[in-house]
Structure formats: structure tokens, C-alpha cells
Motif scaffolding. Sequence first.
Motif, PDB file in Angstrom:
ATOM      1  N   ILE A  34       0.794  -0.959   0.144  1.00 53.78           N
ATOM      2  CA  ILE A  34       0.008  -0.117   0.120  1.00 53.78           C
ATOM      3  C   ILE A  34       0.783   1.300   0.107  1.00 53.78           C
ATOM      4  N   ASP A  35       2.009   1.293   0.871  1.00 55.59           N
ATOM      5  CA  ASP A  35       2.788   2.532   0.982  1.00 55.59           C
ATOM      6  C   ASP A  35       3.431   2.710  -0.429  1.00 55.59           C
ATOM      7  N   ILE A  36       3.824   1.764  -1.277  1.00 53.82           N
ATOM      8  CA  ILE A  36       4.312   1.771  -2.492  1.00 53.82           C
ATOM      9  C   ILE A  36       3.420   2.450  -3.520  1.00 53.82           C
ATOM     10  N   LYS A  37       2.251   1.987  -3.262  1.00 52.50           N
ATOM     11  CA  LYS A  37       1.279   2.597  -4.375  1.00 52.50           C
ATOM     12  C   LYS A  37       1.002   4.166  -4.058  1.00 52.50           C
ATOM     13  N   VAL A  38       1.090   4.221  -2.550  1.00 51.68           N
ATOM     14  CA  VAL A  38       0.601   5.802  -2.328  1.00 51.68           C
ATOM     15  C   VAL A  38       1.799   6.389  -2.813  1.00 51.68           C
ATOM     16  N   ARG A  39       2.965   6.084  -2.619  1.00 52.50           N
ATOM     17  CA  ARG A  39       4.208   7.023  -2.978  1.00 52.50           C
ATOM     18  C   ARG A  39       4.315   7.172  -4.759  1.00 52.50           C
ATOM     19  N   GLU A  40       3.694   6.225  -5.215  1.00 51.94           N
ATOM     20  CA  GLU A  40       3.374   6.203  -6.949  1.00 51.94           C
ATOM     21  C   GLU A  40       2.335   7.034  -7.214  1.00 51.94           C
ATOM     22  N   GLY A  41       1.327   7.266  -6.346  1.00 51.15           N
ATOM     23  CA  GLY A  41       0.437   8.348  -6.740  1.00 51.15           C
ATOM     24  C   GLY A  41      -0.973   7.469  -7.165  1.00 51.15           C
ATOM     25  N   HIS A  42      -0.971   6.263  -6.875  1.00 49.99           N
ATOM     26  CA  HIS A  42      -2.177   5.509  -7.480  1.00 49.99           C
ATOM     27  C   HIS A  42      -3.286   5.730  -6.481  1.00 49.99           C
ATOM     28  N   ILE A  43      -3.046   5.681  -5.298  1.00 45.34           N
ATOM     29  CA  ILE A  43      -4.015   5.688  -4.180  1.00 45.34           C
ATOM     30  C   ILE A  43      -3.622   7.185  -3.290  1.00 45.34           C
ATOM     31  N   LYS A  44      -4.721   7.699  -2.539  1.00 47.87           N
ATOM     32  CA  LYS A  44      -4.345   8.662  -1.720  1.00 47.87           C
ATOM     33  C   LYS A  44      -3.971   8.101  -0.362  1.00 47.87           C
ATOM     34  N   PRO A  45      -3.338   8.886   0.269  1.00 48.65           N
ATOM     35  CA  PRO A  45      -2.845   8.456   1.614  1.00 48.65           C
ATOM     36  C   PRO A  45      -4.087   7.988   2.725  1.00 48.65           C
ATOM     37  N   ARG A  46      -5.198   8.727   2.533  1.00 45.56           N
ATOM     38  CA  ARG A  46      -6.448   8.205   3.212  1.00 45.56           C
ATOM     39  C   ARG A  46      -6.863   6.953   2.553  1.00 45.56           C
ATOM     40  N   GLU A  47      -6.919   6.836   1.447  1.00 41.40           N
ATOM     41  CA  GLU A  47      -7.278   5.388   0.894  1.00 41.40           C
ATOM     42  C   GLU A  47      -6.764   4.413   1.299  1.00 41.40           C
ATOM     43  N   GLY A  48      -5.138   4.567   1.394  1.00 38.62           N
ATOM     44  CA  GLY A  48      -4.164   3.785   1.736  1.00 38.62           C
ATOM     45  C   GLY A  48      -4.479   3.110   3.396  1.00 38.62           C
ATOM     46  N   VAL A  49      -4.936   4.040   4.089  1.00 39.52           N
ATOM     47  CA  VAL A  49      -5.253   3.889   5.815  1.00 39.52           C
ATOM     48  C   VAL A  49      -6.422   2.988   5.710  1.00 39.52           C
ATOM     49  N   ASP A  50      -7.566   3.199   4.855  1.00 44.53           N
ATOM     50  CA  ASP A  50      -8.601   2.694   4.758  1.00 44.53           C
ATOM     51  C   ASP A  50      -8.533   1.284   4.188  1.00 44.53           C
ATOM     52  N   LEU A  51      -7.762   0.965   3.329  1.00 43.43           N
ATOM     53  CA  LEU A  51      -7.582  -0.212   2.686  1.00 43.43           C
ATOM     54  C   LEU A  51      -6.736  -1.229   3.863  1.00 43.43           C
ATOM     55  N   GLN A  52      -5.821  -0.520   4.669  1.00 42.11           N
ATOM     56  CA  GLN A  52      -4.913  -1.315   5.665  1.00 42.11           C
ATOM     57  C   GLN A  52      -5.793  -1.789   6.849  1.00 42.11           C
ATOM     58  N   LYS A  53      -6.809  -0.970   7.278  1.00 37.23           N
ATOM     59  CA  LYS A  53      -7.749  -0.952   8.349  1.00 37.23           C
ATOM     60  C   LYS A  53      -8.658  -2.341   7.913  1.00 37.23           C
ATOM     61  N   PHE A  54      -9.157  -1.996   6.539  1.00 34.85           N
ATOM     62  CA  PHE A  54      -9.950  -3.105   6.034  1.00 34.85           C
ATOM     63  C   PHE A  54      -9.763  -4.535   6.038  1.00 34.85           C
ATOM     64  N   TYR A  55      -8.318  -4.598   5.561  1.00 36.91           N
ATOM     65  CA  TYR A  55      -7.478  -5.929   5.471  1.00 36.91           C
ATOM     66  C   TYR A  55      -7.310  -6.464   6.850  1.00 36.91           C
ATOM     67  N   GLU A  56      -7.080  -5.572   7.910  1.00 26.16           N
ATOM     68  CA  GLU A  56      -6.785  -6.088   9.312  1.00 26.16           C
ATOM     69  C   GLU A  56      -7.999  -6.646  10.005  1.00 26.16           C
ATOM     70  N   GLU A  57      -9.031  -6.030   9.628  1.00 27.78           N
ATOM     71  CA  GLU A  57     -10.356  -6.446  10.322  1.00 27.78           C
ATOM     72  C   GLU A  57     -10.754  -7.576   9.529  1.00 27.78           C
ATOM     73  N   VAL A  58     -10.712  -7.908   8.307  1.00 24.99           N
ATOM     74  CA  VAL A  58     -11.057  -9.025   7.586  1.00 24.99           C
ATOM     75  C   VAL A  58      -9.941 -10.268   8.124  1.00 24.99           C
ATOM     76  N   LEU A  59      -8.715  -9.993   8.401  1.00 26.30           N
ATOM     77  CA  LEU A  59      -7.867 -10.915   8.710  1.00 26.30           C
ATOM     78  C   LEU A  59      -8.261 -11.436  10.014  1.00 26.30           C
ATOM     79  N   HIS A  60      -8.750 -10.689  10.839  1.00 24.47           N
ATOM     80  CA  HIS A  60      -8.960 -11.288  12.337  1.00 24.47           C
ATOM     81  C   HIS A  60     -10.447 -11.280  12.543  1.00 24.47           C
ATOM     82  N   GLY A  61     -11.234 -11.593  11.562  1.00 22.95           N
ATOM     83  CA  GLY A  61     -12.659 -11.852  11.599  1.00 22.95           C
ATOM     84  C   GLY A  61     -12.889 -13.253  11.340  1.00 22.95           C
TER      85      GLY A  61
END
Length: 236
Positions: A172-199
Motif C-alpha cells: 500500500i505504501d508503494i502505491k501511495v508513493r507512486e500516486g495510485h491511491i491517496k494516503p487516506r485510501e491507503g489507511v482505509d485499505l489497511q484497516k479493512f484488511y486487518e479487520e478481515v484478517l481477524h474476522g
Amino acid sequence: MIHKNAAGLRYVPDEVEALNKHLADQYLCNFSLFQSMPDHWAISHLFPIVPVHRHDEEPSRSATLVDITCDSDGKVCKFIDLRDIKDTLPLHTIKNQEPYYLGFFLMGAYQDIMGDLHNLFGRVNEVHVFLDETEPGGYYIEEVIKGNNIAGVLSWIQYSGTDLEKRVKEQIDIKVREGHIKPREGVDLQKFYEEVLHGYTYVDYEKQSRHLISTSETANRGDSGSSTQSSSNLLN
């Protein structure tokens, strides 16, 4: 309709009799046959299966049941009848955004012990219910045992949840640095992944409903809705 009208005939042709089976609905159920009912798959053992609510409504559909595994054998298409075995189960029409509950009975601890990690679904949620005439409704819930979560199941096959979270964050950090996604979107994606992983390993209907409500509220607020929609598209 043809099968229903033919039910009163003295002789019903085999082709008409088979219509009920071939034209039956398939109800997708939130379980793994191999985990919870392995004897049905292995030796065609039959278990009583009935709806556990909407008893004031007459079932209007004929259906077979399929589980959420990727295996084509994960299905129930033989059911206990009054004097015989039938190919379909009478069920109610599914209502939009409402869960439909079926009870699978007489399985016991043996099926629980026989269940394996097919498709890595693991154990289901478990509730210990005791009958007691002195309690409201005539019963009480002694204990609720949560089923496995995804990170726990993956740990049994040597995958670390912490390591997976770290790897996803790096991507996600790589995609944020490359400008493919916004920083806030990266945070949301990481949060979503962690919620699913522990669900829960199975479908969590209540959690899905809360997520849909939360997403709808975010979208209604305006700018942040664009971020949620973009993250959703990226995941797809």
C-alpha cells in the motif's frame, strides 16, 4: 406448477416427477459441509433439516442446499421425508437483506470431531443452550464459544498474521508513493484488511450489515465518500 398439478394423479410420469428436482432452487448456506456434516458427504447419512423461524408462513419453494466451499460435493440434495427420502426441501422465499435460518439436527459431537480444515474454514460459532422451565422462554444460554478467525486458521499452516499485515502495508505504501491511491485510501485499505484478517472465517452477516451502513453514511457526507468508493473499486 406442472409437478404440483400432477401430484394428485394416479400415475405420474418419471419425467414429470423429476421436474421438482431439476428445477429446484439452490440455497447458498453459510457453512462447510465437510466441517460440520462430514458424514453426509462421506456415507450419505441424512440429518433432519428444517427452518427454525417463519413457522407461521407456508414454504413456497423447493430447494437443495449448497455450502460456501469451492468443492462441488459441498451440497445437500437428499432429505428425510415422512416415509421415504426426497430430493428437495420445502423452504420459504428469501427476503431481501434478511437472514434465513435453517436448523441441522442430530449431528452431535461426532460430526464436530470428524470435521476437518477443508477450505480452511475452521470451527463455527457455538452456543450452549439449556432448557429450564424457570427461565423466560423456557431456556437459557450458558456459554457462547466463538469460532476461528482467519488469522488463527492461517497460523496453523505457518502463515503469520503480523507478517501478512506488514506485507500488505508495504504494498500500500508503494502505491501511495507512486500516486495510485491517496494516503487516506491507503489507511482505509489497511484497516479493512486487518479487520478481515481477524474476522470470522465464515460470512459474518451482522458485520456486513454494519459495514454497509457505515459505507452509506460516509458516502452521504460528501468528499469522504469518494475515498470509500475508490478503495472499494481498488479491492475489486
